[in-house]
Scaffold this motif. Structure first.
Motif, mmCIF file in Angstrom:
data_model
loop_
_atom_site.group_PDB
_atom_site.id
_atom_site.type_symbol
_atom_site.label_atom_id
_atom_site.label_comp_id
_atom_site.label_asym_id
_atom_site.label_seq_id
_atom_site.Cartn_x
_atom_site.Cartn_y
_atom_site.Cartn_z
ATOM 1 N N GLY A 63 0.836 -1.194 0.000
ATOM 2 C CA GLY A 63 0.000 0.000 0.000
ATOM 3 C C GLY A 63 0.869 1.241 0.000
ATOM 4 N N VAL A 64 0.224 2.376 -0.256
ATOM 5 C CA VAL A 64 0.903 3.672 -0.185
ATOM 6 C C VAL A 64 0.185 4.519 0.860
ATOM 7 C CG1 VAL A 64 1.634 3.536 -2.584
ATOM 8 C CG2 VAL A 64 -0.483 4.736 -2.025
ATOM 9 N N TYR A 65 0.828 5.591 1.262
ATOM 10 C CA TYR A 65 0.268 6.514 2.252
ATOM 11 C C TYR A 65 0.717 7.907 1.861
ATOM 12 C CZ TYR A 65 -2.036 6.589 6.861
ATOM 13 O OH TYR A 65 -2.932 6.728 7.889
ATOM 14 N N THR A 66 -0.040 8.922 2.256
ATOM 15 C CA THR A 66 0.165 10.268 1.741
ATOM 16 C C THR A 66 0.548 11.251 2.838
ATOM 17 O OG1 THR A 66 -1.586 9.807 0.133
ATOM 18 C CG2 THR A 66 -0.844 12.089 0.321
ATOM 19 N N GLY A 67 1.633 11.959 2.644
ATOM 20 C CA GLY A 67 2.002 13.050 3.543
ATOM 21 C C GLY A 67 1.184 14.285 3.216
ATOM 22 N N THR A 68 0.429 14.787 4.178
ATOM 23 C CA THR A 68 -0.419 15.962 3.938
ATOM 24 C C THR A 68 -0.051 17.113 4.869
ATOM 25 O OG1 THR A 68 -2.158 15.103 5.410
ATOM 26 C CG2 THR A 68 -2.332 14.566 3.078
ATOM 27 N N GLU A 69 1.167 17.103 5.417
ATOM 28 C CA GLU A 69 1.580 18.133 6.368
ATOM 29 C C GLU A 69 2.111 19.364 5.638
ATOM 30 O OE1 GLU A 69 2.932 15.115 5.660
ATOM 31 O OE2 GLU A 69 4.529 14.718 7.072
ATOM 32 N N THR A 70 1.211 20.284 5.296
ATOM 33 C CA THR A 70 1.603 21.502 4.580
ATOM 34 C C THR A 70 1.947 22.658 5.518
ATOM 35 O OG1 THR A 70 -0.753 21.949 4.318
ATOM 36 C CG2 THR A 70 0.389 20.981 2.448
ATOM 37 N N ARG A 71 1.444 22.644 6.730
ATOM 38 C CA ARG A 71 1.819 23.616 7.765
ATOM 39 C C ARG A 71 1.504 25.052 7.340
ATOM 40 N NH1 ARG A 71 6.502 20.109 7.083
ATOM 41 N NH2 ARG A 71 6.282 18.375 8.513
ATOM 42 N N ASN A 72 2.203 25.997 7.934
ATOM 43 C CA ASN A 72 2.041 27.409 7.591
ATOM 44 C C ASN A 72 3.071 27.760 6.531
ATOM 45 O OD1 ASN A 72 2.125 30.212 7.424
ATOM 46 N ND2 ASN A 72 1.689 30.513 9.585
ATOM 47 N N ILE A 73 2.603 28.058 5.325
ATOM 48 C CA ILE A 73 3.523 28.247 4.201
ATOM 49 C C ILE A 73 4.466 29.429 4.415
ATOM 50 C CG2 ILE A 73 2.055 29.751 2.805
ATOM 51 C CD1 ILE A 73 2.970 28.012 0.369
ATOM 52 N N MET A 74 4.097 30.377 5.280
ATOM 53 C CA MET A 74 4.954 31.534 5.534
ATOM 54 C C MET A 74 6.140 31.175 6.422
ATOM 55 S SD MET A 74 3.428 33.728 3.721
ATOM 56 C CE MET A 74 4.353 35.198 4.174
ATOM 57 N N CYS B 202 2.889 25.087 12.712
ATOM 58 C CA CYS B 202 1.448 25.211 12.480
ATOM 59 C C CYS B 202 0.828 26.271 13.379
ATOM 60 C CB CYS B 202 0.757 23.868 12.690
ATOM 61 S SG CYS B 202 1.010 22.715 11.350
ATOM 62 N N TYR B 203 1.237 27.491 13.210
ATOM 63 C CA TYR B 203 0.615 28.590 13.936
ATOM 64 C C TYR B 203 0.293 29.678 12.939
ATOM 65 C CZ TYR B 203 2.225 26.076 18.007
ATOM 66 O OH TYR B 203 2.424 25.098 18.932
ATOM 67 N N PRO B 204 -0.925 30.247 12.957
ATOM 68 C CA PRO B 204 -1.998 29.980 13.912
ATOM 69 C C PRO B 204 -2.560 28.576 13.773
ATOM 70 C CG PRO B 204 -2.834 31.287 12.109
ATOM 71 C CD PRO B 204 -1.350 31.192 11.912
ATOM 72 N N MET B 205 -3.447 28.213 14.697
ATOM 73 C CA MET B 205 -3.962 26.853 14.773
ATOM 74 C C MET B 205 -4.672 26.427 13.494
ATOM 75 S SD MET B 205 -6.446 25.139 17.659
ATOM 76 C CE MET B 205 -7.796 26.267 17.382
ATOM 77 N N GLU B 206 -5.265 27.370 12.781
ATOM 78 C CA GLU B 206 -6.015 27.003 11.585
ATOM 79 C C GLU B 206 -5.127 26.324 10.551
ATOM 80 O OE1 GLU B 206 -6.371 29.742 13.267
ATOM 81 O OE2 GLU B 206 -8.512 29.781 13.774
ATOM 82 N N SER B 207 -3.841 26.670 10.515
ATOM 83 C CA SER B 207 -2.967 26.005 9.549
ATOM 84 C C SER B 207 -2.768 24.538 9.896
ATOM 85 C CB SER B 207 -1.611 26.720 9.461
ATOM 86 O OG SER B 207 -0.926 26.687 10.699
ATOM 87 N N ALA C 144 2.013 18.769 13.611
ATOM 88 C CA ALA C 144 1.757 20.075 14.236
ATOM 89 C C ALA C 144 2.961 21.006 14.169
ATOM 90 C CB ALA C 144 1.353 19.870 15.702
ATOM 91 N N TYR C 145 4.034 20.600 13.497
ATOM 92 C CA TYR C 145 5.200 21.474 13.396
ATOM 93 C C TYR C 145 4.893 22.688 12.516
ATOM 94 C CZ TYR C 145 7.787 17.476 15.245
ATOM 95 O OH TYR C 145 8.229 16.436 16.027
ATOM 96 N N TRP D 136 2.057 11.170 18.878
ATOM 97 C CA TRP D 136 1.503 11.058 20.225
ATOM 98 C C TRP D 136 2.116 12.061 21.203
ATOM 99 C CZ3 TRP D 136 -2.092 7.061 21.749
ATOM 100 C CH2 TRP D 136 -2.369 7.032 23.130
ATOM 101 N N PRO D 137 3.438 12.088 21.400
ATOM 102 C CA PRO D 137 3.999 13.016 22.403
ATOM 103 C C PRO D 137 3.913 14.479 21.985
ATOM 104 C CG PRO D 137 5.766 11.891 21.257
ATOM 105 C CD PRO D 137 4.490 11.233 20.809
ATOM 106 N N LEU D 138 3.859 14.755 20.679
ATOM 107 C CA LEU D 138 3.822 16.140 20.207
ATOM 108 C C LEU D 138 2.488 16.809 20.521
ATOM 109 C CD1 LEU D 138 5.191 18.434 18.579
ATOM 110 C CD2 LEU D 138 4.229 17.403 16.512
ATOM 111 N N VAL D 139 1.389 16.065 20.429
ATOM 112 C CA VAL D 139 0.080 16.677 20.623
ATOM 113 C C VAL D 139 -0.631 16.210 21.885
ATOM 114 C CG1 VAL D 139 -0.259 17.126 18.161
ATOM 115 C CG2 VAL D 139 -1.044 14.958 19.128
#
Length: 587
Positions: free
Chosen positions: A204-215, A251-256, A248-249, A277-280
């Motif tokens: 199987g494959v899996y997808t990284g979707t961590e785009t974070r705050n682009i700024m 990722c501020y503000p929270m909406e990002s 969550a890296y 787990w430990p990050l959040v």
């Protein structure tokens, strides 16, 4: 039975936490996650960066989670301690401590650890450090006259078969091995990621979707990528794309942070993987995320299959990086695919499409038999001298212009209107011959106008050329009249398009439902949005608003002579940043 109907709620447990967590802490920590999001599945990681958890600890955690009705799989991260080579007294210089897969000692080390993991778990997912950037003497000699891309693609195919998957299944024939791809897809091939081959090697494959705050992020990852890459992976390996993984890296503000989850779910990902787990744990992100996940899950039940403009992005392709994602941020829904979508009504071609050596032949045949192609200026530049001259009079002479104004057609007449530029935006000058190719959207500087959208007829079909600004992010700063003209063209074969301000996402499905989502903090604020529905429509029903949930037609629009769309029904709605709305068309 899981906590959600449309996806599983999943948390990744990295090796450092696995090694250090105390047994007496587990109940309290799980209670936090269960309270706010519910945990359907965990991935437990035995190894990362030279540290390995004991078998006793892994079995303890596995038993703990299974006793609580939680599905358990294994994780694996292919990084070593900084520069260290197992059993050797010298170091190898590498970015991010990834493995040197040319080195036999490194290969032996990873094989030993993957066999250990397969002996405990019936499923293993590889974290997205499964790439190589090593340029040591061993790698330079092994590469020879090949490019780094050619060498690394062949190398990682071999490693996947003979160091990862083969040994795992020898230890545990039931073991499923899943490869998680990062979200920097234009760089896959240069770093050895080989999805065209690996989709057949891995289970199987899996997808990284961590785009974070682009700024704030270190990479170029437009936020629409959290949606589009899930869809590309689904089309790469239909039915075998396990889910989307976000963190969550940065990722501020929270909406990002939350937007990563929203778009992953909108794309129909089967699992929403929270890293980690430990990050959040005990983090305020989690209660809000759980609240939104429950709301989205209820609404996603009403949607059909994802639809959008087919974007042809072959495997191992690079060029005009993430252009479709910048357009996706402006309300153009895409369905990216690594296979040529010859049966689609319309297809979008970028410079990345040119990775297919036969793309010009396919484009010509597709348009000639009645297809509607939208190509970029970057695509045209690469195809000049390779056959595109028979389809258009466009030529590129290496010049560029900056627009002070823009000109656009009215919908149903020859009349043109003019709007000033908000900021200087540089476009390549794509020269064309009058009356053999025709501009339907123009930039203007002094007394010179130049094309942004150019139409050519060919055979039974049409080819539209979109002239792309030098900086793709400048697309959001085009005047709304210009954005609206681009939206109309890109959505001309779909059932819905929007008119309004910038940075409003549109996600469409095949059962008459769609989602509007104005991206928070990128947006202008609350604004009116005009939703154009193809044909007659009685009303729009908002599926998630508890008040005024039905919208009556605002206007009817006659046939668009310039962009070939038929009659439309228009609805006016108000949208607010970071507030998604699910809509259903009633006819």
């Amino acid at each position: 039975m899981g906590h959600f109907r449309n996806f599983k709620s999943v948390v990744y447990c990295p090796a450092e936490w696995v090694i250090n967590v105390k047994e007496e802490e587990l109940e309290t920590q799980l209670e936090f996650f269960d309270k706010y999001i519910g945990v359907d599945k965990v991935y437990i990681e035995p190894y990362r960066s030279g540290r390995t958890a004991s078998k006793e600890k892994l079995l303890l955690l596995k038993s703990f989670f299974e006793t609580h009705g939680i599905e358990v799989s294994g994780g694996f991260t292919t990084t070593s301690a900084w520069g260290d080579i197992p059993g050797k007294d010298y170091k190898k210089q590498r970015l991010f401590d990834t493995y040197c897969y040319t080195d036999s000692d490194f290969r032996a080390e990873i094989r030993k650890n993957i066999e250990f993991t397969a002996g405990i778990f019936d499923e293993i997912i590889l974290d997205d450090y499964y790439f190589t950037n090593c340029t040591c003497e061993d790698c330079i000699k092994a590469k020879g006259d090949r490019s780094w891309q050619e060498y690394r693609l062949a190398l990682m195919k071999d490693v996947s078969e003979n160091v990862i998957v083969g040994p795992s299944k020898k230890v545990n024939p039931k073991c499923r091995v899943v490869i998680k791809y990062p979200n920097w897809m234009e760089s896959y091939a240069e770093a050895g990621y080989n999805p065209g081959e690996q989709r057949h090697i891995f289970d199987g494959v899996y997808t990284g979707t961590e785009t974070r705050n682009i700024m704030d992020q270190d990479q170029n990852l437009p936020r629409y990528l959290s949606y589009s890459l899930v869809r590309w992976m689904e089309n790469l390996a239909p039915g075998r794309n396990g889910g989307g993984w976000f963190d969550a890296y940065q990722c501020y503000p929270m909406e990002s942070y939350l937007e990563q989850a929203y778009l992953t779910a909108f794309a129909k990902a089967r699992e929403l993987m929270i890293f980690c787990w430990p990050l959040v744990y005990d983090h305020y992100f989690v209660p809000t995320l759980g609240f939104q996940m429950r709301k989205i899950d209820e609404l996603m039940t009403c949607t059909g299959n994802c639809t959008g403009l087919a974007e042809y992005h072959p495997v191992n392709a690079q060029g005009e990086d993430h252009l479709a994602d910048y357009l996706g941020l402006q309300g153009i829904p895409f369905e990216p695919t690594p296979e040529f979508p010859e049966n689609e009504k319309a297809v979008f071609f970028t410079a990345a499409s040119c990775a297919d050596p036969d793309v010009m032949k396919k484009l010509e045949a597709y348009v000639r038999k009645g297809g509607h192609a939208i190509v970029t200026s970057g695509f045209v530049k690469l195809m000049l001298g390779k056959g595109i001259e028979q389809m258009t009079s466009i030529r590129y002479r290496g010049r560029s212009l900056t627009a002070t104004h823009y000109q656009y057609h009215s919908i149903d007449s020859w009349e043109e209107y003019k709007t000033p530029a908000y900021k200087p935006i540089i476009f390549p000058l794509m020269e064309h011959r009058n009356n053999t190719s025709w501009m339907i959207l123009k930039g203007q500087t002094s007394e010179k106008n130049f094309p942004i959208l150019i139409r050519d007829c060919y055979g039974e079909g049409q080819m539209m050329t979109f002239v792309v600004p030098d900086s793709f992010s400048d697309i959001q700063d085009l005047p709304r009249e210009v954005l609206n003209a681009i939206r109309r063209e890109f959505c001309s074969t779909g059932n819905v398009h929007i008119e309004g301000g910038k940075n409003v996402g549109l996600f469409t499905y095949d059962n008459g439902t769609f989602i509007t989502y104005p991206y928070e903090y990128m947006n202008e604020g609350p604004q009116p949005l005009f939703i154009h529905v193809k044909g007659d429509a009685k009303k729009l029903v908002c599926l998630n608003r508890r008040y005024r949930n039905e919208v009556e037609p605002y206007a009817e629009v006659p046939e668009n002579k310039w962009q070939g769309s038929g009659k439309e029904t228009v609805f006016k709605v108000d949208v607010k940043p970071d507030v998604f709305d699910f809509w259903k068309i009633e006819r």
